[in-house]
Design a protein around this motif. Sequence first.
Motif: not given
Length: 415
Positions: A244-247, A375-379, A394-400, A402-406
């Motif tokens: 979440r922080t990364a996104a 991770l957020g800034a890099a991705l 796409l990058a931030f949506g994918t990260i979010t 994955i967070a939702l799955v967890f």
Amino acid sequence: MSTDSRTPAVSVPPDVPPREEVPGDLRMARRLWPFLLASTISLIPFTVFGMYLVPIAEAANGTVAEIGGLRGLGGLAALVVGFALAPLIDRLPRELVAAGGLLLLGVSAALGAVGNVFALAAFCLLIGASTSILGPSIGAAAADRFASPAAAGRAATLVSATTSMMAMLAAPVLAVPGLLWGWRGNLLAAAAISVLLSLAFFWRGRGRKAPARSGGQRVSYLATYRELARIPGAVPLLVVAMLRTAAFMGYLAYLAAFYDEQFELAPGWFALVWSLSGASFFVGNLFAGRYLALDRNWLGPEKLLVLGLSAALVSVVAFYFSPTLPTTLVLTALMGVSHATVAACVTTLLVRRSGDLRGSALSVNASGMSLGVFLGAALGGVGLGFAGYPGTALAFGTITLIALVFATQVRRPTS
């Protein structure tokens, strides 16, 4: 699940709070004001660094990119120090740990005022290290002031809400004194306040004992991590916090550039957008934390966690394809509220479930979030480089996602 007979199991309080009423926010704030004050001071040095990056870079004879990149050292230090010291947070009186963090914060702010490259590098490293100590210690100390899990969780989220409020107000608050004595004066003032507050916390903490563990036994350094892993839902919660922080932090890193490119928004007008984002996060964190303290069974923290991430997923994807300024502003506010809600859920659940190890849990959580900033800034940069802002979406949506799955793996305990 069986546990090592040599290691006492974590005392996990029931996830449903007792029937006793949770104090109101104002009453809590009067009781917790030293911790709330410490949480506001912790943000000042890095806020000064961001606000005055251009003159600071000129003073250091470097470019904005070079000097601004030093901030990454703070995230690295927070990750390493926070993770390494996590098992020790619960072994010392909270006030003494906070006093050490505040003293280190003051030293780092004074170093930053020197203004050369080496001093600024040390400033960034020590700021990251000090905040990784200070944040978990004051959050855990605030939670320790209340017996019921609901009140303890609310106390911790009240600290985080105050921190987010300061993130919103720090820039305008610091602008006025900055006109009088510049960025160096702001840093020196922050150093002086931090040292004085450190002495106050040391005075409060002297003679106090470390928080007692259930059974009176102490877990070894490495065993602390094993015990944290045994806390119901702790691992997915820590992963959710990091992602979440990364996104969100990745999104914020490119927010000004997006508004400039899409709507030609000048820096002065963008300051209002930044205030909108900060205000939304503060309001979301404040009210989500208060709602969770009520512990309504029909929408507990586990369900609200999933709901908040679902809203964050929709808003981050829609944001980068929004055609008009008004809808983009609405999505900016929705991003702040949804991420603040998720942050409140994570803090509440960790505090409620970790019991004696809440300081260690919050420390590991802070370290994971520091990693998330990287991770957020890099991705986000990778996505932007390959496919423009749709790639960032796409990058931030994918990260979010994955967070939702967890988040779906964080279930309410059955007993």
